[in-house]
Motif scaffolding. Structure first.
Motif, PDB file in Angstrom:
ATOM      1  N   ARG A 148       0.852  -1.196   0.000  1.00 10.89           N
ATOM      2  CA  ARG A 148       0.000   0.000   0.000  1.00 10.89           C
ATOM      3  C   ARG A 148       0.883   1.240   0.000  1.00 10.89           C
ATOM      4  O   ARG A 148       1.813   1.343   0.790  1.00 10.89           O
ATOM      5  CB  ARG A 148      -0.897  -0.008   1.241  1.00 10.89           C
ATOM      6  N   LYS A 149       0.541   2.179  -0.904  1.00  6.42           N
ATOM      7  CA  LYS A 149       1.332   3.390  -1.048  1.00  6.42           C
ATOM      8  C   LYS A 149       0.727   4.564  -0.288  1.00  6.42           C
ATOM      9  O   LYS A 149      -0.455   4.881  -0.463  1.00  6.42           O
ATOM     10  CB  LYS A 149       1.456   3.768  -2.527  1.00  6.42           C
ATOM     11  N   LEU A 150       1.555   5.213   0.522  1.00  6.00           N
ATOM     12  CA  LEU A 150       1.146   6.414   1.251  1.00  6.00           C
ATOM     13  C   LEU A 150       1.901   7.626   0.712  1.00  6.00           C
ATOM     14  O   LEU A 150       3.035   7.503   0.247  1.00  6.00           O
ATOM     15  CB  LEU A 150       1.481   6.274   2.739  1.00  6.00           C
ATOM     16  N   VAL A 151       1.275   8.787   0.772  1.00  4.40           N
ATOM     17  CA  VAL A 151       1.965  10.056   0.547  1.00  4.40           C
ATOM     18  C   VAL A 151       1.917  10.817   1.866  1.00  4.40           C
ATOM     19  O   VAL A 151       0.832  11.049   2.410  1.00  4.40           O
ATOM     20  CB  VAL A 151       1.308  10.889  -0.572  1.00  4.40           C
ATOM     21  N   ILE A 152       3.072  11.169   2.386  1.00  2.00           N
ATOM     22  CA  ILE A 152       3.153  11.898   3.659  1.00  2.00           C
ATOM     23  C   ILE A 152       3.606  13.326   3.368  1.00  2.00           C
ATOM     24  O   ILE A 152       4.596  13.538   2.667  1.00  2.00           O
ATOM     25  CB  ILE A 152       4.142  11.239   4.631  1.00  2.00           C
TER      26      ILE A 152
END
Lengths: 138, 138, 138
Positions: free
Chosen positions: A129-133
């Motif tokens: 799963r890809k997150l953008v922080i």
């Protein structure tokens, strides 16, 4: 403003604490005396929320509740190409939300004592799963 | 960017308008022509949402709906050390969310005519609740 | 920081993709290498969420699920001056939320491949809906 991606290893269906992973990914936060940190998930069948960081039975009961409250195999669902966990995953993701926003204070996430960030994995085999922080402030 | 805490007096279980308390706590907002205000609650058994600011029966029906939709005493709950309102409070908090984000325009919260901020108190005796309010912009 | 309003034409009750309308309304986003875009709805009987942007049956199943999960004509509702879709609309709006926050990267919304923004119209005749869009960053 600091922005980066973070890819999470596959987790089983359920609710998983990822606070430590997030904190370790953004040492840059130390430079912000006052700010906000947004964590955004780029998927529609997994979600993010903030809840109790201590007793693991809370996360177990989350899975129990949401799987009961958003049933699989409802004959009224039209969209079920990818199996019985497909449509419920989209609905749970909308109920819980695609991002969390946490204040930053003195270079740290200003979470309450009992708060942690959950990855909510709604698929049986969700994969990575890809997150953008994103962190901004002063 | 302006950031501060605000501690709310204990409220009974239910849904409570706190828009006025928030506005009174942040006179600094007047300096922002364009911006965003985040209100964040540092707890996992109370939450924040935006809804109707007029008829108090809306808030009464919120309590009715959420207490029916997230039942107490479900025998499937494992986490119930703190009583029957414990686990449902965590679930309701996740459904409603730990923060609200409101645009700021000409020094004021750009809420719609019928919008107000609710403190959603999910515990029978929740006690004082701590908020972190952050405003940023130009 | 850029802020503006966007008024959406009336939609029938249900879930509607509005990603293209949002993108077309904010050409200014191209100037932001890194940022955040907030879309806020100034109403309490319609809401915004992020979910699947492809198969329209997902949006159909959203309407099915939410109308079943938040029933009309519950005899326990006190607030029903405006008809049976009134109180359920407020509850659905709270469950789904009044804003979405999307990271901005290289002048574009950093949505995942399958993500789109939904207008969730919970009233039978909701009319025009007002959004406030705010973009900030560098």
């Amino acid at each position: 403003m600091h922005q980066q991606t973070l890819e999470l290893n596959p987790r089983p269906r359920g609710f998983h604490l990822i606070t430590t992973e997030i904190i370790q990914a953004i040492p840059q936060i130390a430079a912000f005396k006052t700010g906000i940190c947004q964590v955004f998930i780029q998927h529609t069948s997994a979600s993010l929320t903030i809840n109790e960081n201590a007793d693991p039975t809370v996360r177990k009961d989350f899975e129990t509740y949401f799987s009961k409250s958003v049933p699989e195999n409802d004959p009224d669902y039209v969209h079920n190409d990818e199996g019985p966990d497909d449509m419920p995953a989209h609905l749970k993701a909308a109920l819980l939300g695609s991002s969390v926003m946490i204040p930053v204070r003195n270079g740290r996430l200003a979470l309450g004592m009992w708060q942690g960030v959950y990855l909510c994995e709604h698929r049986d085999h969700g994969g990575r799963r890809k997150l953008v922080i994103t962190v901004w402030g002063e």
